[in-house]
Design a protein around this motif. Structure first.
Motif, PDB file in Angstrom:
ATOM      1  N   TYR A   1       0.755   9.016 -19.417  1.00 52.90           N
ATOM      2  CA  TYR A   1       0.729   8.180 -18.435  1.00 52.90           C
ATOM      3  C   TYR A   1      -0.496   8.503 -17.507  1.00 52.90           C
ATOM      4  O   TYR A   1      -0.933   9.430 -17.264  1.00 52.90           O
ATOM      5  CB  TYR A   1       1.995   8.273 -17.688  1.00 52.90           C
ATOM      6  CG  TYR A   1       3.103   8.192 -18.562  1.00 52.90           C
ATOM      7  CD1 TYR A   1       3.847   6.511 -18.761  1.00 52.90           C
ATOM      8  CD2 TYR A   1       3.846   8.856 -19.316  1.00 52.90           C
ATOM      9  CE1 TYR A   1       5.051   6.559 -19.470  1.00 52.90           C
ATOM     10  CE2 TYR A   1       5.083   8.831 -19.760  1.00 52.90           C
ATOM     11  CZ  TYR A   1       5.503   7.506 -20.139  1.00 52.90           C
ATOM     12  OH  TYR A   1       6.714   7.308 -20.947  1.00 52.90           O
ATOM     13  N   THR A   2      -1.152   7.381 -17.144  1.00 55.89           N
ATOM     14  CA  THR A   2      -2.318   7.570 -15.981  1.00 55.89           C
ATOM     15  C   THR A   2      -1.435   7.288 -14.618  1.00 55.89           C
ATOM     16  O   THR A   2      -0.964   6.306 -14.530  1.00 55.89           O
ATOM     17  CB  THR A   2      -3.091   6.774 -16.282  1.00 55.89           C
ATOM     18  OG1 THR A   2      -3.878   7.025 -17.381  1.00 55.89           O
ATOM     19  CG2 THR A   2      -4.404   6.598 -15.285  1.00 55.89           C
ATOM     20  N   LEU A   3      -1.486   8.454 -14.042  1.00 55.50           N
ATOM     21  CA  LEU A   3      -1.127   8.379 -12.333  1.00 55.50           C
ATOM     22  C   LEU A   3      -2.143   8.334 -11.378  1.00 55.50           C
ATOM     23  O   LEU A   3      -3.244   9.119 -11.709  1.00 55.50           O
ATOM     24  CB  LEU A   3      -0.120   9.504 -12.192  1.00 55.50           C
ATOM     25  CG  LEU A   3       1.009   9.844 -12.914  1.00 55.50           C
ATOM     26  CD1 LEU A   3       1.904  11.033 -12.735  1.00 55.50           C
ATOM     27  CD2 LEU A   3       1.867   8.467 -13.154  1.00 55.50           C
ATOM     28  N   ARG A   4      -2.036   7.553 -10.560  1.00 58.69           N
ATOM     29  CA  ARG A   4      -3.189   7.389  -9.537  1.00 58.69           C
ATOM     30  C   ARG A   4      -2.588   7.380  -8.108  1.00 58.69           C
ATOM     31  O   ARG A   4      -1.763   6.599  -7.933  1.00 58.69           O
ATOM     32  CB  ARG A   4      -4.164   6.271  -9.767  1.00 58.69           C
ATOM     33  CG  ARG A   4      -5.277   6.239  -8.875  1.00 58.69           C
ATOM     34  CD  ARG A   4      -6.108   4.932  -9.133  1.00 58.69           C
ATOM     35  NE  ARG A   4      -7.269   5.055  -8.148  1.00 58.69           N
ATOM     36  CZ  ARG A   4      -8.563   5.413  -8.497  1.00 58.69           C
ATOM     37  NH1 ARG A   4      -8.685   6.125  -9.569  1.00 58.69           N
ATOM     38  NH2 ARG A   4      -9.754   5.286  -7.644  1.00 58.69           N
ATOM     39  N   LEU A   5      -2.817   8.220  -7.467  1.00 66.26           N
ATOM     40  CA  LEU A   5      -2.545   8.195  -5.847  1.00 66.26           C
ATOM     41  C   LEU A   5      -3.698   8.038  -5.126  1.00 66.26           C
ATOM     42  O   LEU A   5      -4.616   8.745  -5.073  1.00 66.26           O
ATOM     43  CB  LEU A   5      -1.672   9.479  -5.502  1.00 66.26           C
ATOM     44  CG  LEU A   5      -1.333   9.596  -3.936  1.00 66.26           C
ATOM     45  CD1 LEU A   5      -0.410   8.563  -3.676  1.00 66.26           C
ATOM     46  CD2 LEU A   5      -0.461  11.035  -4.135  1.00 66.26           C
ATOM     47  N   GLU A   6      -3.809   6.757  -4.251  1.00 68.12           N
ATOM     48  CA  GLU A   6      -4.750   6.519  -3.289  1.00 68.12           C
ATOM     49  C   GLU A   6      -4.340   6.873  -1.670  1.00 68.12           C
ATOM     50  O   GLU A   6      -3.243   6.481  -1.563  1.00 68.12           O
ATOM     51  CB  GLU A   6      -5.409   5.072  -3.342  1.00 68.12           C
ATOM     52  CG  GLU A   6      -5.904   4.846  -4.721  1.00 68.12           C
ATOM     53  CD  GLU A   6      -6.395   3.210  -4.754  1.00 68.12           C
ATOM     54  OE1 GLU A   6      -5.985   2.586  -3.748  1.00 68.12           O
ATOM     55  OE2 GLU A   6      -6.941   2.801  -5.823  1.00 68.12           O
ATOM     56  N   VAL A   7      -5.082   7.513  -1.110  1.00 67.62           N
ATOM     57  CA  VAL A   7      -5.034   7.803   0.201  1.00 67.62           C
ATOM     58  C   VAL A   7      -6.018   7.142   1.313  1.00 67.62           C
ATOM     59  O   VAL A   7      -7.408   7.672   0.804  1.00 67.62           O
ATOM     60  CB  VAL A   7      -4.488   9.222   0.719  1.00 67.62           C
ATOM     61  CG1 VAL A   7      -3.272   9.634  -0.167  1.00 67.62           C
ATOM     62  CG2 VAL A   7      -5.594  10.055  -0.231  1.00 67.62           C
ATOM     63  N   ALA A   8      -5.999   6.158   1.995  1.00 67.32           N
ATOM     64  CA  ALA A   8      -7.020   5.752   2.773  1.00 67.32           C
ATOM     65  C   ALA A   8      -6.262   5.469   4.271  1.00 67.32           C
ATOM     66  O   ALA A   8      -5.563   4.699   4.417  1.00 67.32           O
ATOM     67  CB  ALA A   8      -7.559   4.527   2.240  1.00 67.32           C
ATOM     68  N   GLY A   9      -6.866   6.107   5.122  1.00 70.69           N
ATOM     69  CA  GLY A   9      -6.096   6.176   6.492  1.00 70.69           C
ATOM     70  C   GLY A   9      -4.685   6.418   6.544  1.00 70.69           C
ATOM     71  O   GLY A   9      -4.221   7.553   5.934  1.00 70.69           O
ATOM     72  N   THR A  10      -3.943   5.463   6.893  1.00 75.45           N
ATOM     73  CA  THR A  10      -2.501   5.934   6.839  1.00 75.45           C
ATOM     74  C   THR A  10      -1.865   4.958   5.554  1.00 75.45           C
ATOM     75  O   THR A  10      -0.733   5.026   5.356  1.00 75.45           O
ATOM     76  CB  THR A  10      -1.764   5.281   7.968  1.00 75.45           C
ATOM     77  OG1 THR A  10      -1.936   3.971   8.258  1.00 75.45           O
ATOM     78  CG2 THR A  10      -2.178   5.787   9.172  1.00 75.45           C
ATOM     79  N   THR A  11      -2.625   4.471   4.739  1.00 74.66           N
ATOM     80  CA  THR A  11      -2.269   3.611   3.497  1.00 74.66           C
ATOM     81  C   THR A  11      -2.065   4.454   2.490  1.00 74.66           C
ATOM     82  O   THR A  11      -3.194   5.182   1.951  1.00 74.66           O
ATOM     83  CB  THR A  11      -3.243   2.471   3.257  1.00 74.66           C
ATOM     84  OG1 THR A  11      -3.272   1.611   4.545  1.00 74.66           O
ATOM     85  CG2 THR A  11      -2.564   1.726   2.041  1.00 74.66           C
TER      86      THR A  11
END
Length: 533
Positions: free
Chosen positions: A159-169
């Motif tokens: 599985y391709t897992l991706r976690l994005e963090v931008a500011g509080t998002t």
């Protein structure tokens, strides 16, 4: 509805690699706008045979020496983490290919980590053995669930897992689909990592990217890969090309996510304005014939058994023959993935009236009244990929009428790749006017009438396809339609004709990887269709 058609029978680098590798990894994201620039913070595929730059806590970590070259955590007796990067990283995306090998008990997980402050404090995206994905934070060893969604999970699958963090998002993706999102201000920076909880697992192709840098210039030259390429998790082909005021195809990225389980909820969701990700759970019975989809939508089925029956999707404005240029309100930026279509009374998917930047990927359709996917009336920048057309007759029409040159000439730019045309009859596709239409790495078997037809001066590239038991793989002209142009190369023919080609076609303006045609049958039959992303 399309008109009747008379029958005619005749990898690789180690830690902190160059920008180009990271940009390619970043393009696996469904939720990021294709073509956006990205800078590399970290990239590691472990092909150098070591895990230099990583620190571990718990478990038993090593780079596998069995030829797979993955970072493997082989223990199932406790939780374990491997961390990399620096504490000063702020806004970024961390992505990895993850394969759980064995779950020791129920509700166990594999995860990617972001903004790691310590071994007990970080954000993480966990893929759990109870068929869920959870966006969570760990604070001093105490976990809080920020968002959760249903997703099929099985040991032994990547599985391709991706976690994005931008500011509080915070946003979490599985196989390119945005499934979880939340807002949280616990931490603003930190390292990255991968983790297991009473689970053995393999991790590969770790990439950390952030905004900035220079976008690579697309090239029309394909690279031939000797082994099966990974399936794309972002729109490629013509749908990735920036044009008509749209920078690639990102669908509903950035909008809210809704899971629909009834026809009424589904029809309401696709009619809403603004970006939205619509998750279809189960088979929904729609009234016929077709239902309008508005711009900036991702429609994605959950699992392998979700989809639509009794009705289809219309991606486009009402028909107006007097419009001969793309209107400002043309429907655009739509993704349709992982759906089963059954028993449609008109078209399963209809794209019309200058609709553009549409990605139709990993769907399955069986017999219906008319086309599986029809694209017409000036529509363009469309990619149709990894779909399974099972026994359909009028399968894929591109350009509906010989007299529609005013709308269609210079448009109808479509890529068809890695589709399985399984005992289909005709229109795979049938092309009028479109130029350049790119038909590559598709698998055709037991085609009844013909495979590809190029008519009305259309320019079609037929490349790297596998034709098995197909008397007429491709030809120029069809019924009363005048001939088009076909450039054919690198195709394989088994118990089949050799096709009719002629004329020249300009190269496509995007880069792509061409699988040798000898590998197409096995690859496409294993990967195409719903439930295979």
């Amino acid at each position: 509805m399309s008109p009747p058609n008379p029958v005619r029978r005749t990898r690789r680098r180690g830690l902190l690699t160059a920008l180009a590798a990271a940009a390619a990894a970043a393009a696996l994201v469904l939720g990021m706008t294709t073509g956006a620039s990205a800078a590399t913070l970290l990239s590691d595929d472990f092909e150098d045979g070591n895990s230099s730059g990583w620190t571990t806590n718990g478990g038993s970590w090593s780079v596998a020496t069995d030829g797979s070259r993955v970072l493997r955590q082989s223990s199932t007796s406790s939780d374990a983490r491997a961390l990399a990067g620096t504490a000063s990283w702020t806004d970024y995306a961390v992505q990895a290919r993850v394969k759980p090998i064995s779950f020791n008990g129920s509700n166990r997980f594999v995860a990617v980590l972001a903004r790691v402050r310590s071994s007990t404090s970080y954000y993480y995206l966990a893929l759990r053995s109870n068929n869920t994905v959870e966006l969570k934070k760990l604070v001093g060893g105490s976990s809080t669930t920020l968002d959760t969604a249903s997703v099929g999970v099985s040991a032994g699958s990547f599985y391709t897992l991706r976690l994005e963090v931008a500011g509080t998002t915070l946003r979490g993706y599985v196989n390119g689909a945005l499934l979880t999102d939340a807002s949280d201000s616990q931490w603003s920076s930190g390292r990255v990592g991968v983790a297991t909880f009473y689970t053995s697992a393999s991790f590969d192709d770790v990439a950390v990217t952030t905004g900035g840098g220079t976008e690579p210039t697309p090239t029309a030259t394909p690279t031939t890969e000797p082994t099966n390429p990974p399936q794309p998790n972002a729109a490629d082909g013509w749908a990735s090309v920036s044009a008509w005021g749209q920078n690639g195809t990102s669908g509903g990225a950035g909008g809210s996510t809704v899971t629909v389980t009834t026809a009424a909820a589904f029809l309401s969701a696709i009619a809403q304005s603004g970006p939205r990700i619509i998750q279809v759970q189960g088979m929904l019975t729609l009234p016929g014939p077709m239902h309008d989809v508005t711009s900036d939508k991702t429609i994605v089925g959950l699992g392998s058994g979700s989809g639509l029956t009794g009705g289809g999707l219309n991606i486009g404005l009402p028909i107006d023959d007097d419009i001969t240029a793309p209107p400002a309100d043309a429907v655009h930026n739509v993704i349709v993935r992982n759906l089963n279509f059954r028993g449609w009374p008109d078209d399963a998917i209809n794209v019309q009236m200058f609709s553009h930047h549409v990605w139709i990927d990993h769907n399955t359709w069986t017999t219906g009244t008319d086309g599986g996917v029809d694209i017409k009336r000036g529509s363009s920048y469309v990619t149709v990929s990894y779909n399974h057309a099972d026994g359909t007759d009028k399968n894929m029409l591109l350009g509906h009428d010989d007299d529609n040159g005013a709308q269609d000439t210079g448009r109808l730019k479509v890529s068809y790749h890695h589709n399985w045309f399984d005992d289909t009859n005709q229109r795979n596709p049938r092309v009028r006017f479109g130029d350049q239409v790119h038909v590559y790495n598709n698998y055709y078997n037991d085609t009844g009438n013909y495979g590809v037809a190029s008519t009305e001066n259309a320019g079609v590239i037929v490349e790297g396809n596998a034709f098995v038991n197909v008397d007429d793989p491709f030809h120029l002209g069809e019924a009363s339609s005048g001939p088009g142009r076909i450039v054919a190369r690198s195709n394989c023919f088994t118990n089949s004709g050799t096709g009719e080609a002629g004329g020249s076609v300009s190269a496509v303006p995007y880069s792509y990887t061409l699988l040798p045609c000898s590998q197409v049958q096995s690859t496409v039959s294993a990967q195409a269709g719903a439930g295979r992303i």
